[in-house]
Design a protein around this motif. Structure first.
Motif, PDB file in Angstrom:
ATOM      1  N   VAL A  43       0.754  -1.308   0.006  1.00  0.00           N
ATOM      2  CA  VAL A  43      -0.010   0.057   0.033  1.00  0.00           C
ATOM      3  C   VAL A  43       0.915   1.249   0.095  1.00  0.00           C
ATOM      4  CG1 VAL A  43      -1.983   1.113   1.023  1.00  0.00           C
ATOM      5  CG2 VAL A  43      -1.842  -1.185   1.272  1.00  0.00           C
TER       6      VAL A  43
ATOM      7  N   GLY B 203      -1.723   7.648   0.206  1.00  0.00           N
ATOM      8  CA  GLY B 203      -2.994   7.538   0.465  1.00  0.00           C
ATOM      9  C   GLY B 203      -3.299   8.291   1.770  1.00  0.00           C
ATOM     10  N   ASP B 204      -4.467   8.792   2.322  1.00  0.00           N
ATOM     11  CA  ASP B 204      -4.687   9.187   3.523  1.00  0.00           C
ATOM     12  C   ASP B 204      -5.592   8.007   4.674  1.00  0.00           C
ATOM     13  OD1 ASP B 204      -7.586   8.625   2.817  1.00  0.00           O
ATOM     14  OD2 ASP B 204      -8.093  10.744   2.273  1.00  0.00           O
TER      15      ASP B 204
ATOM     16  N   GLY C  42      -8.541   6.159   3.331  1.00  0.00           N
ATOM     17  CA  GLY C  42      -8.315   5.209   2.281  1.00  0.00           C
ATOM     18  C   GLY C  42      -7.608   4.023   2.713  1.00  0.00           C
ATOM     19  N   ARG C  43      -6.704   4.146   3.443  1.00  0.00           N
ATOM     20  CA  ARG C  43      -5.926   3.147   3.960  1.00  0.00           C
ATOM     21  C   ARG C  43      -6.758   1.993   4.908  1.00  0.00           C
ATOM     22  NH1 ARG C  43      -1.760   6.908   4.448  1.00  0.00           N
ATOM     23  NH2 ARG C  43      -2.192   7.156   6.899  1.00  0.00           N
TER      24      ARG C  43
ATOM     25  N   SER D 291       2.333  -1.659   4.836  1.00  0.00           N
ATOM     26  CA  SER D 291       1.731  -0.226   4.819  1.00  0.00           C
ATOM     27  C   SER D 291       1.871   0.235   6.267  1.00  0.00           C
ATOM     28  CB  SER D 291       0.326  -0.333   4.367  1.00  0.00           C
ATOM     29  OG  SER D 291      -0.460  -0.691   5.187  1.00  0.00           O
TER      30      SER D 291
ATOM     31  N   LEU E  54      -3.018   6.881  -3.293  1.00  0.00           N
ATOM     32  CA  LEU E  54      -3.175   5.754  -2.786  1.00  0.00           C
ATOM     33  C   LEU E  54      -3.156   4.750  -4.042  1.00  0.00           C
ATOM     34  CD1 LEU E  54      -3.932   3.690  -0.434  1.00  0.00           C
ATOM     35  CD2 LEU E  54      -6.354   4.143  -1.276  1.00  0.00           C
TER      36      LEU E  54
ATOM     37  N   GLU F  26      -8.220   1.795  -5.005  1.00  0.00           N
ATOM     38  CA  GLU F  26      -9.287   2.034  -4.124  1.00  0.00           C
ATOM     39  C   GLU F  26      -9.595   0.741  -3.419  1.00  0.00           C
ATOM     40  OE1 GLU F  26     -10.574   0.424  -7.110  1.00  0.00           O
ATOM     41  OE2 GLU F  26     -10.334   2.471  -7.294  1.00  0.00           O
TER      42      GLU F  26
END
Length: 538
Positions: free
Chosen positions: A457, A460-461, A464-465, A484, A508, A525
């Protein structure tokens, strides 16, 4: 309870398959009908892609220690070309060495005798409490909806035989080009046998000859090539083609024909450790699964040795089948997943046969009027490293919308283009990673495992994670490892992960790497992650 999988045949494909299944906790019985392990170099070329897979399997260090790099920085020449009667070469062909890069640490393969290669694999099996049963032949089998019954005959050193009928969940035939498993299944094995082309291959000790370079003499229609097994050994593998007659050569006949062709009576010959008479056989099946029975390696495809693709394709069969069979055998995925073994490998094998046949004709088949010193016959495409082998068009790979119908028709050996990693292709390496938990340095090939999917991963914020983490948390236990900011954190201090994967910082991006080191999906996503794993686990 007995072993879950019977593997008939203990060459590289059978041994690698057994190793993967055992690493996944699936019980295995592997048999070989011969009383002794085979000797000889045979398939001695291990390509770069196979070395990457061996890193994932955790066996690369021992393979590297035993093998000889095909090309290295300190090796300017790869082959000496001689005129008959001359001790000094008329040409030295350059090795054209290409330095490794962070995402591709293996730009070339290794030369390693198949005899030693198999021995190393057997040592790893032994560490997992599995040994090859010699003198155990699969005579026939019966297939049922939920198991296979194998009729085995065990022969000891005194010739005494004992029969048994044993039930297994699955059967895999890695029993060579004359495969009994393939024949009993009634699978087609279409192609050609070139009876007019007679080749002699073998291993022989030669004194007074440089063992750090290949040697060749071409006196059309005859051609002899010698390749040392290792720079510390005087055992040379020879290929001799264009000779008359159908009878296999004896050691003495080969030596006399060598002297007559080359005029090199300054060379002294020792033991002939292995010898074979060979005619090119180019064939393949149209499917590699029938119910609970599979075939892999030479049982499914045979071809010329040109380009060192055969052994490597066989190992890649085993790696593709191994992880799928493991999760199905453990009840984690539907049996339909096993259909993708044929779906993905047949396309690759068909392309490989085209490549090896074309190369064989270019290298070994004499064309009247062609110059004897044509060095282009020895030039090899970078594609032979197999780093571009891909599964475009696979029903379980989540490819981008721009792929379309052309994906399934794309070159099975082509590398991905565009700067960003793509689904269906190999996952690159990335060194210089640091674990935030323990400050240990690592690289992605050390992270990947043949027992789990690896989910990378990037960016991303937090929201999202978290959504991605929720999807992964609902998957079967111990089938995925996450790297991640919500699982194990790897800091990309050298920038090779973001750079090699073509990922923009902050965006992301989720890269799902299959247990065979192939990228199953590149998505942006949580819904994409869920869509991919739905294809695997149902």
């Amino acid at each position: 309870m007995g072993p879950s999988v019977l593997i008939a045949g203990a060459g590289p494909s059978g041994l690698v398959l057994a190793l993967i299944l055992l690493q996944n906790g699936v019980s295995v019985r592997i048999i070989n009908n011969e009383l002794k392990h085979r000797i000889g170099s045979r398939g001695a070329g291990i390509q770069a892609r196979t070395l990457e897979l061996y890193e994932i399997l955790g066996i690369f260090p021992d393979i590297r220690k035993a093998g000889e790099p095909v090309k290295s920085e300190g090796k300017p020449f790869s082959m000496a070309v001689y005129n008959p009667g001359k001790t000094e070469p008329t040409k030295l062909l350059p090795s054209n060495y290409v330095a490794p890069t962070p995402d591709t640490p293996h730009t070339y393969g290794l030369t390693l005798s198949q005899e030693r290669h198999e021995e190393i694999l057997r040592e790893y099996l032994k560490d997992l409490s599995c040994t090859v049963e010699l003198g155990c032949e699969l005579r026939d089998f019966e297939q049922f909806t939920d198991h296979v019954v194998a009729h085995l005959v065990k022969t000891d050193a005194d010739g005494q035989q004992q029969e048994e009928r044993t039930k297994f969940d699955w059967l895999v035939g890695t029993d060579g080009a004359h495969s009994m498993v393939r024949k009993q299944l009634g699978l087609s094995f279409l192609g050609e046998t070139r009876t007019e082309q007679n080749m002699a291959l073998g291993d022989i000790v030669i004194e007074n000859l440089d063992n750090k370079i290949w040697h060749t003499w071409n006196v059309p229609p005859k051609l002899i090539m010698l390749r040392a097994n290792h720079s510390t050994s005087q055992v040379f593998t020879y290929v001799y083609t264009g000779r008359a007659g159908e009878k296999p050569l004896t050691r003495e006949e080969f030596i006399e024909e060598f002297y007559a062709l080359t005029g090199r009576r300054d060379l002294t010959f020792g033991e002939n450790t292995w010898m074979s008479n060979y005619r090119p056989n180019v064939r393949m099946v149209d499917r590699m699964r029938d119910g609970r029975v599979f075939i892999a390696g030479d049982a499914a495809h045979c071809h010329t040795p040109s380009g060192a693709q055969g052994l490597n394709s066989s190992i890649q069969d085993a790696v593709n089948l191994g992880w799928k069979l493991a999760i199905v055998a453990k009840g984690l995925a539907p049996e339909a997943l096993l259909d993708t073994y044929s779906e993905e490998r047949i396309r690759v094998i068909a392309h490989m046969l085209q490549v090896t046949t074309k190369m064989h004709d270019k290298t070994w088949v004499h064309v009247p009027g062609a110059p004897a010193d044509d060095e282009s016959r020895w030039k090899r495409s970078p594609d032979l490293s197999m780093l571009g082998v891909n599964y475009c068009g696979s029903s379980i790979v989540l490819e981008g919308k721009d792929k379309g119908k052309a994906a399934a028709e794309s070159n099975a050996y082509a590398t991905a283009e565009g700067g960003r990693v793509q689904a269906a292709y190999r996952a690159p390496d990335a060194p210089g990673l640091v674990s935030v938990d323990d400050a240990q340095m690592t690289n992605l090939f050390s992270v990947f495992r043949a027992t789990v999917h690896t989910v990378l991963v990037f960016g991303g914020d937090a929201a999202g994670r978290a959504l991605v983490a929720d999807v992964l948390g609902r998957l079967p236990k111990d089938t995925v490892q996450r790297w991640s900011s919500f699982a194990t954190v790897l800091e990309d201090r050298a920038g090779h992960a973001y750079g090699g994967y073509g990922v923009e910082a902050g965006e992301l991006t989720v890269v799902v790497v299959r247990p065979d080191g192939v990228i199953g999906a590149v998505v942006f996503e949580a819904e994409g992650v869920e869509a991919y794993f739905q294809r695997i686990f149902g």
